[in-house]
Design a protein around this motif. Structure first.
Motif, PDB file in Angstrom:
ATOM      1  N   VAL A 190      25.718  35.224  35.958  1.00 26.01           N
ATOM      2  CA  VAL A 190      26.123  34.510  37.172  1.00 26.01           C
ATOM      3  C   VAL A 190      26.122  35.470  38.360  1.00 26.01           C
ATOM      4  N   SER A 191      26.638  36.682  38.149  1.00 24.46           N
ATOM      5  CA  SER A 191      26.633  37.675  39.218  1.00 24.46           C
ATOM      6  C   SER A 191      25.206  37.992  39.671  1.00 24.46           C
ATOM      7  N   ARG A 192      24.302  38.091  38.714  1.00 26.57           N
ATOM      8  CA  ARG A 192      22.914  38.423  39.039  1.00 26.57           C
ATOM      9  C   ARG A 192      22.270  37.393  39.950  1.00 26.57           C
ATOM     10  N   VAL A 193      22.514  36.102  39.682  1.00 28.05           N
ATOM     11  CA  VAL A 193      21.840  35.056  40.461  1.00 28.05           C
ATOM     12  C   VAL A 193      22.565  34.734  41.767  1.00 28.05           C
ATOM     13  N   LEU A 194      23.761  35.304  41.967  1.00 24.08           N
ATOM     14  CA  LEU A 194      24.483  35.092  43.218  1.00 24.08           C
ATOM     15  C   LEU A 194      24.114  36.158  44.248  1.00 24.08           C
ATOM     16  N   LYS A 195      24.103  35.749  45.509  1.00 24.60           N
ATOM     17  CA  LYS A 195      23.930  36.692  46.601  1.00 24.60           C
ATOM     18  C   LYS A 195      25.210  37.520  46.766  1.00 24.60           C
ATOM     19  N   PRO A 196      25.109  38.717  47.300  1.00 27.80           N
ATOM     20  CA  PRO A 196      26.323  39.486  47.608  1.00 27.80           C
ATOM     21  C   PRO A 196      27.264  38.655  48.484  1.00 27.80           C
ATOM     22  N   GLY A 197      28.547  38.653  48.118  1.00 25.56           N
ATOM     23  CA  GLY A 197      29.517  37.829  48.830  1.00 25.56           C
ATOM     24  C   GLY A 197      29.593  36.409  48.312  1.00 25.56           C
ATOM     25  N   GLY A 198      28.731  36.060  47.339  1.00 24.92           N
ATOM     26  CA  GLY A 198      28.742  34.708  46.785  1.00 24.92           C
ATOM     27  C   GLY A 198      30.002  34.442  45.986  1.00 24.92           C
ATOM     28  N   ARG A 199      30.350  33.185  45.891  1.00 19.71           N
ATOM     29  CA  ARG A 199      31.583  32.790  45.198  1.00 19.71           C
ATOM     30  C   ARG A 199      31.270  32.146  43.852  1.00 19.71           C
ATOM     31  N   TRP A 200      32.107  32.459  42.857  1.00 14.27           N
ATOM     32  CA  TRP A 200      32.005  31.922  41.496  1.00 14.27           C
ATOM     33  C   TRP A 200      33.372  31.361  41.129  1.00 14.27           C
ATOM     34  N   VAL A 201      33.421  30.048  40.895  1.00 19.71           N
ATOM     35  CA  VAL A 201      34.670  29.380  40.536  1.00 19.71           C
ATOM     36  C   VAL A 201      34.454  28.625  39.236  1.00 19.71           C
ATOM     37  N   PHE A 202      35.336  28.865  38.250  1.00 23.53           N
ATOM     38  CA  PHE A 202      35.194  28.178  36.969  1.00 23.53           C
ATOM     39  C   PHE A 202      36.561  27.842  36.388  1.00 23.53           C
ATOM     40  N   SER A 203      36.605  26.721  35.677  1.00 20.33           N
ATOM     41  CA  SER A 203      37.838  26.294  35.011  1.00 20.33           C
ATOM     42  C   SER A 203      37.632  26.309  33.507  1.00 20.33           C
ATOM     43  N   VAL A 204      38.697  26.713  32.802  1.00 18.09           N
ATOM     44  CA  VAL A 204      38.704  26.754  31.346  1.00 18.09           C
ATOM     45  C   VAL A 204      40.084  26.337  30.851  1.00 18.09           C
ATOM     46  N   THR A 205      40.173  26.052  29.559  1.00 18.97           N
ATOM     47  CA  THR A 205      41.475  25.842  28.951  1.00 18.97           C
ATOM     48  C   THR A 205      42.334  27.084  29.198  1.00 18.97           C
ATOM     49  N   HIS A 206      43.562  26.881  29.623  1.00 21.44           N
ATOM     50  CA  HIS A 206      44.435  28.027  29.884  1.00 21.44           C
ATOM     51  C   HIS A 206      44.602  28.836  28.600  1.00 21.44           C
ATOM     52  N   PRO A 207      44.422  30.165  28.659  1.00 21.31           N
ATOM     53  CA  PRO A 207      44.482  30.968  27.432  1.00 21.31           C
ATOM     54  C   PRO A 207      45.753  30.793  26.615  1.00 21.31           C
ATOM     55  N   MET A 208      46.887  30.505  27.249  1.00 21.24           N
ATOM     56  CA  MET A 208      48.112  30.373  26.466  1.00 21.24           C
ATOM     57  C   MET A 208      48.098  29.134  25.568  1.00 21.24           C
ATOM     58  N   ARG A 209      47.215  28.176  25.865  1.00 19.02           N
ATOM     59  CA  ARG A 209      47.124  26.980  25.021  1.00 19.02           C
ATOM     60  C   ARG A 209      46.649  27.322  23.602  1.00 19.02           C
ATOM     61  N   TRP A 210      45.973  28.468  23.455  1.00 22.01           N
ATOM     62  CA  TRP A 210      45.484  28.864  22.134  1.00 22.01           C
ATOM     63  C   TRP A 210      46.635  29.219  21.186  1.00 22.01           C
ATOM     64  N   VAL A 211      47.804  29.408  21.742  1.00 21.53           N
ATOM     65  CA  VAL A 211      48.983  29.716  20.912  1.00 21.53           C
ATOM     66  C   VAL A 211      49.454  28.473  20.159  1.00 21.53           C
ATOM     67  N   PHE A 212      49.136  27.291  20.691  1.00 16.85           N
ATOM     68  CA  PHE A 212      49.660  26.029  20.190  1.00 16.85           C
ATOM     69  C   PHE A 212      48.557  25.174  19.557  1.00 16.85           C
ATOM     70  N   PRO A 213      48.917  24.299  18.632  1.00 17.29           N
ATOM     71  CA  PRO A 213      47.903  23.402  18.050  1.00 17.29           C
ATOM     72  C   PRO A 213      47.404  22.391  19.078  1.00 17.29           C
ATOM     73  N   ASP A 214      46.194  21.890  18.848  1.00 17.80           N
ATOM     74  CA  ASP A 214      45.606  20.899  19.759  1.00 17.80           C
ATOM     75  C   ASP A 214      46.210  19.526  19.497  1.00 17.80           C
ATOM     76  N   ASP A 215      47.431  19.345  19.938  1.00 15.89           N
ATOM     77  CA  ASP A 215      48.167  18.105  19.704  1.00 15.89           C
ATOM     78  C   ASP A 215      48.888  17.740  20.987  1.00 15.89           C
ATOM     79  N   PRO A 216      48.641  16.539  21.538  1.00 14.15           N
ATOM     80  CA  PRO A 216      49.287  16.162  22.799  1.00 14.15           C
ATOM     81  C   PRO A 216      50.767  15.812  22.640  1.00 14.15           C
TER      82      PRO A 216
END
Length: 276
Positions: A163-189
């Motif tokens: 992603v850094s390679r294809v971005l121009k200098p000063g370009g912005r990269w925004v991404f969302s993922v499951t919050h890492p602390m959720r991995w502590v808990f089972p996938d149960d709502p």
């Protein structure tokens, strides 16, 4: 006569879960097959929430139209990494951006083309892996990913570098993922999903397997520190880390996301990064 519905789990012969190491190539193969098989079900279940031309960052419903994490997009070249059905790329197009949607799965891109035909909003679509982007250096102003690609690759440090390679200098990269602390808990709502069961520091991937032990689906855990080190190594500066709170009145369940859990601890982490 209508063909009987067959879920991705049945199509791929998934029989269980094995928390085990998996190679980068195995992860790519498993997740390409999974998203091809699950594309119809995913769109049927979540398409109304995602919208045909909407940029929503997460199950909490944070909308780019409101938060503008990417900043001004009109006239900018924007790459959506792991676009799925390209909802975000279409919204960006309506805002005057020159957006490109890229995804691993032909099944998800099939839905992207179908919705493009229905809406008349047609950003270019590319099938590729996120760790080998088929674009020239410094060819985009912005890059984004709403729960696409990042958690599904074993070598996410390479993804960040690409992603850094294809971005121009000063370009912005925004991404969302499951919050890492959720991995502590089972996938149960429900209440079972409030009881910690796994060490936050255990990076063993979550892998679903068939009877032969071959992976049919894979996700990869990184701690917040891991993510920060990947980003810095790729030449990014982290400018914000957003942990959306669960909105009042929002009652939709999405897998392990629920009002019960969302009011107690975060389910999503959104990284806002600028290329140095």
């Amino acid at each position: 006569m209508t063909e009987p519905h067959v879920s991705a789990t049945v199509q791929l012969g998934t029989v269980g879960v094995a928390h085990a190491d998996i190679s980068a190539a195995e992860s790519v193969t498993a997740n390409r097959r999974w998203w091809d098989a699950d594309a119809d079900d995913y769109q049927a279940e979540h398409g109304d929430f995602l919208g045909d031309v909407r940029f929503v960052w997460c199950p909490e419903g944070l909308d780019e139209a409101d938060v503008r994490l990417l900043g001004p997009v009109a006239g900018k070249r924007v790459l959506e990494v792991g676009c799925g059905a390209a909802h975000c790329a279409r919204w960006l197009t309506t805002q005057g951006a020159h957006a490109v949607g890229m995804d691993l799965s032909a099944g998800m891109l099939r839905h992207a083309r179908k919705i493009a035909d229905a809406t008349g909003v047609r950003p270019p679509l590319v099938q590729a892996t996120a760790t080998a982007l088929p674009f020239a250096d410094a060819s985009f102003d912005l890059a984004c990913s709403a729960f696409g690609a990042v958690p599904f690759v074993a070598d996410s440090d390479r993804l960040m570098a690409e992603v850094s390679r294809v971005l121009k200098p000063g370009g912005r990269w925004v991404f969302s993922v499951t919050h890492p602390m959720r991995w502590v808990f089972p996938d149960d709502p429900g209440e079972a999903g409030l009881v910690a069961q796994t060490s936050y520091f255990d990076r063993t991937p979550y892998v679903e397997v068939d009877e032969a032990g071959a992976a049919t689906y894979a996700e990869h855990h990184r701690t917040l520190g891991d993510r920060l080190r990947e980003l810095v190594a790729a030449g990014f500066a982290l400018t914000d880390l957003i942990e959306p709170e669960w909105p009042e009145g929002h009652v939709r369940l999405w897998g392990q996301w629920s009002p019960l859990r969302g009011h107690i601890f975060p389910g999503t982490a959104i990284f806002v990064c600028d290329k140095r």
